[in-house]
Design a protein around this motif. Structure first.
Motif, PDB file in Angstrom:
ATOM      1  N   ASP A 218     -16.517  53.393  20.745  1.00 31.67           N
ATOM      2  CA  ASP A 218     -16.960  54.407  19.788  1.00 31.67           C
ATOM      3  C   ASP A 218     -17.246  55.741  20.457  1.00 31.67           C
ATOM      4  O   ASP A 218     -17.119  56.803  19.841  1.00 31.67           O
ATOM      5  CB  ASP A 218     -18.180  53.917  19.011  1.00 31.67           C
ATOM      6  CG  ASP A 218     -19.331  53.508  19.918  1.00 31.67           C
ATOM      7  OD1 ASP A 218     -19.105  53.385  21.151  1.00 31.67           O
ATOM      8  OD2 ASP A 218     -20.451  53.290  19.409  1.00 31.67           O
ATOM      9  N   GLU A 219     -17.644  55.716  21.718  1.00 35.51           N
ATOM     10  CA  GLU A 219     -17.949  56.948  22.435  1.00 35.51           C
ATOM     11  C   GLU A 219     -17.636  56.784  23.916  1.00 35.51           C
ATOM     12  O   GLU A 219     -17.444  55.678  24.410  1.00 35.51           O
ATOM     13  CB  GLU A 219     -19.422  57.316  22.263  1.00 35.51           C
ATOM     14  CG  GLU A 219     -20.382  56.279  22.787  1.00 35.51           C
ATOM     15  CD  GLU A 219     -21.835  56.643  22.529  1.00 35.51           C
ATOM     16  OE1 GLU A 219     -22.078  57.667  21.854  1.00 35.51           O
ATOM     17  OE2 GLU A 219     -22.720  55.922  23.003  1.00 35.51           O
ATOM     18  N   VAL A 220     -17.578  57.908  24.618  1.00 34.08           N
ATOM     19  CA  VAL A 220     -17.269  57.889  26.049  1.00 34.08           C
ATOM     20  C   VAL A 220     -18.397  57.221  26.817  1.00 34.08           C
ATOM     21  O   VAL A 220     -19.582  57.522  26.609  1.00 34.08           O
ATOM     22  CB  VAL A 220     -17.068  59.328  26.578  1.00 34.08           C
ATOM     23  CG1 VAL A 220     -17.011  59.346  28.100  1.00 34.08           C
ATOM     24  CG2 VAL A 220     -15.785  59.913  26.013  1.00 34.08           C
ATOM     25  N   ARG A 221     -18.011  56.324  27.690  1.00 37.76           N
ATOM     26  CA  ARG A 221     -18.963  55.687  28.591  1.00 37.76           C
ATOM     27  C   ARG A 221     -18.628  56.137  30.008  1.00 37.76           C
ATOM     28  O   ARG A 221     -17.511  55.898  30.474  1.00 37.76           O
ATOM     29  CB  ARG A 221     -18.874  54.166  28.464  1.00 37.76           C
ATOM     30  CG  ARG A 221     -19.144  53.684  27.047  1.00 37.76           C
ATOM     31  CD  ARG A 221     -18.974  52.192  26.892  1.00 37.76           C
ATOM     32  NE  ARG A 221     -19.078  51.798  25.485  1.00 37.76           N
ATOM     33  CZ  ARG A 221     -18.922  50.561  25.039  1.00 37.76           C
ATOM     34  NH1 ARG A 221     -18.651  49.580  25.904  1.00 37.76           N
ATOM     35  NH2 ARG A 221     -19.023  50.288  23.757  1.00 37.76           N
ATOM     36  N   PRO A 222     -19.542  56.794  30.687  1.00 36.45           N
ATOM     37  CA  PRO A 222     -19.234  57.336  32.014  1.00 36.45           C
ATOM     38  C   PRO A 222     -18.647  56.283  32.945  1.00 36.45           C
ATOM     39  O   PRO A 222     -19.080  55.128  32.955  1.00 36.45           O
ATOM     40  CB  PRO A 222     -20.599  57.830  32.508  1.00 36.45           C
ATOM     41  CG  PRO A 222     -21.360  58.115  31.267  1.00 36.45           C
ATOM     42  CD  PRO A 222     -20.927  57.075  30.272  1.00 36.45           C
ATOM     43  N   GLY A 223     -17.642  56.706  33.732  1.00 30.46           N
ATOM     44  CA  GLY A 223     -16.998  55.809  34.667  1.00 30.46           C
ATOM     45  C   GLY A 223     -17.737  55.751  35.996  1.00 30.46           C
ATOM     46  O   GLY A 223     -18.840  56.301  36.150  1.00 30.46           O
ATOM     47  N   TYR A 224     -17.102  55.107  36.950  1.00 28.83           N
ATOM     48  CA  TYR A 224     -17.739  54.852  38.249  1.00 28.83           C
ATOM     49  C   TYR A 224     -18.239  56.145  38.884  1.00 28.83           C
ATOM     50  O   TYR A 224     -19.407  56.222  39.295  1.00 28.83           O
ATOM     51  CB  TYR A 224     -16.740  54.166  39.179  1.00 28.83           C
ATOM     52  CG  TYR A 224     -17.302  53.862  40.557  1.00 28.83           C
ATOM     53  CD1 TYR A 224     -17.928  52.644  40.812  1.00 28.83           C
ATOM     54  CD2 TYR A 224     -17.226  54.786  41.600  1.00 28.83           C
ATOM     55  CE1 TYR A 224     -18.458  52.358  42.065  1.00 28.83           C
ATOM     56  CE2 TYR A 224     -17.748  54.506  42.852  1.00 28.83           C
ATOM     57  CZ  TYR A 224     -18.355  53.297  43.083  1.00 28.83           C
ATOM     58  OH  TYR A 224     -18.873  53.030  44.327  1.00 28.83           O
ATOM     59  N   TRP A 225     -17.384  57.167  38.988  1.00 30.45           N
ATOM     60  CA  TRP A 225     -17.807  58.399  39.663  1.00 30.45           C
ATOM     61  C   TRP A 225     -18.681  59.264  38.769  1.00 30.45           C
ATOM     62  O   TRP A 225     -19.542  60.003  39.265  1.00 30.45           O
ATOM     63  CB  TRP A 225     -16.598  59.183  40.157  1.00 30.45           C
ATOM     64  CG  TRP A 225     -15.993  58.579  41.393  1.00 30.45           C
ATOM     65  CD1 TRP A 225     -14.742  58.071  41.544  1.00 30.45           C
ATOM     66  CD2 TRP A 225     -16.637  58.415  42.670  1.00 30.45           C
ATOM     67  NE1 TRP A 225     -14.562  57.599  42.831  1.00 30.45           N
ATOM     68  CE2 TRP A 225     -15.703  57.792  43.538  1.00 30.45           C
ATOM     69  CE3 TRP A 225     -17.907  58.713  43.154  1.00 30.45           C
ATOM     70  CZ2 TRP A 225     -16.006  57.476  44.861  1.00 30.45           C
ATOM     71  CZ3 TRP A 225     -18.206  58.404  44.476  1.00 30.45           C
ATOM     72  CH2 TRP A 225     -17.265  57.803  45.306  1.00 30.45           C
ATOM     73  N   GLU A 226     -18.489  59.198  37.449  1.00 31.60           N
ATOM     74  CA  GLU A 226     -19.367  59.964  36.558  1.00 31.60           C
ATOM     75  C   GLU A 226     -20.807  59.485  36.659  1.00 31.60           C
ATOM     76  O   GLU A 226     -21.748  60.285  36.577  1.00 31.60           O
ATOM     77  CB  GLU A 226     -18.876  59.853  35.115  1.00 31.60           C
ATOM     78  CG  GLU A 226     -17.628  60.648  34.810  1.00 31.60           C
ATOM     79  CD  GLU A 226     -16.357  59.874  35.090  1.00 31.60           C
ATOM     80  OE1 GLU A 226     -15.275  60.458  35.032  1.00 31.60           O
ATOM     81  OE2 GLU A 226     -16.459  58.662  35.378  1.00 31.60           O
ATOM     82  N   GLU A 227     -20.984  58.186  36.851  1.00 32.92           N
ATOM     83  CA  GLU A 227     -22.336  57.660  37.039  1.00 32.92           C
ATOM     84  C   GLU A 227     -22.960  58.148  38.337  1.00 32.92           C
ATOM     85  O   GLU A 227     -24.172  58.036  38.528  1.00 32.92           O
ATOM     86  CB  GLU A 227     -22.298  56.128  37.025  1.00 32.92           C
ATOM     87  CG  GLU A 227     -21.969  55.541  35.653  1.00 32.92           C
ATOM     88  CD  GLU A 227     -21.852  54.037  35.696  1.00 32.92           C
ATOM     89  OE1 GLU A 227     -21.665  53.478  36.809  1.00 32.92           O
ATOM     90  OE2 GLU A 227     -21.937  53.412  34.621  1.00 32.92           O
ATOM     91  N   ARG A 228     -22.141  58.705  39.212  1.00 33.83           N
ATOM     92  CA  ARG A 228     -22.616  59.216  40.501  1.00 33.83           C
ATOM     93  C   ARG A 228     -22.521  60.732  40.580  1.00 33.83           C
ATOM     94  O   ARG A 228     -22.499  61.299  41.662  1.00 33.83           O
ATOM     95  CB  ARG A 228     -21.821  58.545  41.630  1.00 33.83           C
ATOM     96  CG  ARG A 228     -22.178  57.057  41.771  1.00 33.83           C
ATOM     97  CD  ARG A 228     -21.085  56.262  42.450  1.00 33.83           C
ATOM     98  NE  ARG A 228     -21.518  54.866  42.645  1.00 33.83           N
ATOM     99  CZ  ARG A 228     -21.493  53.940  41.690  1.00 33.83           C
ATOM    100  NH1 ARG A 228     -21.066  54.255  40.465  1.00 33.83           N
ATOM    101  NH2 ARG A 228     -21.888  52.708  41.949  1.00 33.83           N
ATOM    102  N   GLY A 229     -22.455  61.383  39.416  1.00 34.68           N
ATOM    103  CA  GLY A 229     -22.579  62.829  39.376  1.00 34.68           C
ATOM    104  C   GLY A 229     -21.320  63.616  39.109  1.00 34.68           C
ATOM    105  O   GLY A 229     -21.385  64.836  38.941  1.00 34.68           O
ATOM    106  N   TYR A 230     -20.149  62.978  39.064  1.00 40.05           N
ATOM    107  CA  TYR A 230     -18.916  63.699  38.790  1.00 40.05           C
ATOM    108  C   TYR A 230     -18.827  64.029  37.302  1.00 40.05           C
ATOM    109  O   TYR A 230     -19.415  63.357  36.453  1.00 40.05           O
ATOM    110  CB  TYR A 230     -17.705  62.857  39.196  1.00 40.05           C
ATOM    111  CG  TYR A 230     -17.392  62.889  40.670  1.00 40.05           C
ATOM    112  CD1 TYR A 230     -18.353  62.550  41.617  1.00 40.05           C
ATOM    113  CD2 TYR A 230     -16.125  63.231  41.124  1.00 40.05           C
ATOM    114  CE1 TYR A 230     -18.065  62.556  42.967  1.00 40.05           C
ATOM    115  CE2 TYR A 230     -15.818  63.232  42.474  1.00 40.05           C
ATOM    116  CZ  TYR A 230     -16.796  62.898  43.391  1.00 40.05           C
ATOM    117  OH  TYR A 230     -16.501  62.907  44.720  1.00 40.05           O
TER     118      TYR A 230
END
Length: 248
Positions: A218-230
């Protein structure tokens, strides 16, 4: 302090050095030609060596080493299993009417799209004019029947660790591929084969290697690097504080 002044060398005198002979000159040309002819195999050999080393390098330091192809190798998992035509599976599920599992043969049988764009990493390296070929992600989404409540797509990988996401609008772009080939060869393990995601207009961390799952959410879920600030939206030149030229 006296400055040392080098002796003047007479351009017409013996200080010029001994001229090379015709045989030496022709031999040098032959060696150069042989080097050019051998360059592609040597490059592939170096890439394979670095890829195998990266596969067993939990520190990620191997990813700092350049190679003739310009790519760097990096995995966030300590090791990655290998898949082939007999063992590979790609699942499309989530907010869809027709969940589907594809084999490698299934994906190869679908219409293929080829695109040639620059590959740009957020760490700064760039590989120009790199061909990728595969199935448009939008084709797989349409075949699955995306439900009206959907807004994003989440990607998982058979390394067991890496994840990524795109909005549904981004995922439907014509230059977003489920890639089977790169540089006009089947994707090898080091480059995320046999199947990887390729998101042409975004930094390369969005192009998840070793793709195994496509889940509509339903919505964007942050990926591996997004969870680390990307940045979640990783448009080349418009994210992560960089001002790189957009990919061509």
């Amino acid at each position: 302090m006296n400055e040392h002044v080098p002796e003047r060398v007479d351009e017409e005198g013996p200080e010029r050095g001994t001229p090379i002979g015709r045989r030496v000159f022709l031999g040098t040309l032959a060696l150069g030609a042989a080097g050019v002819a051998a360059a592609p195999p040597l490059q592939r050999g170096l890439e394979g060596l670095l890829g195998r080393a990266a596969d067993k390098d939990p520190t990620g330091l191997t990813g700092l080493l350049p190679n003739g192809g310009g790519f760097r190798y990096y995995s966030v998992a300590s090791s990655v299993p290998r898949k082939n035509a007999a063992t590979y599976r790609l699942t499309v599920d989530g907010l869809v009417d027709h969940p589907t599992t594809y084999t490698l043969s299934d994906l190869r049988a679908l219409p293929q799209t080829r695109t040639v764009r620059d590959v740009q990493c957020v760490t700064g390296w760039r590989v120009p004019a790199t061909p990728f070929e595969g199935v448009r992600l939008s084709r797989l989404l349409d075949a699955a029947g995306v439900r009206p409540t959907a807004g994003a797509v989440r990607f998982t990988c058979f390394d067991g660790t890496y994840t990524e996401s795109l909005t549904l609008e981004q995922a439907r772009r014509a230059d977003v591929l489920v890639a089977l080939r790169m540089r006009d060869e089947d994707l090898d393990h080091s480059h995320g084969g046999p199947v990887r995601l390729y998101v042409a207009p975004m930094y390369f961390y969005k192009s998840a290697k070793w793709l195994s799952g496509i889940t509509v959410t339903d919505e964007v879920r942050p990926g591996y690097w997004e969870e680390r600030g990307y940045d979640v939206d990783a448009w080349v030149g418009r994210s992560n504080g960089r001002d790189d030229e957009p990919t061509n």
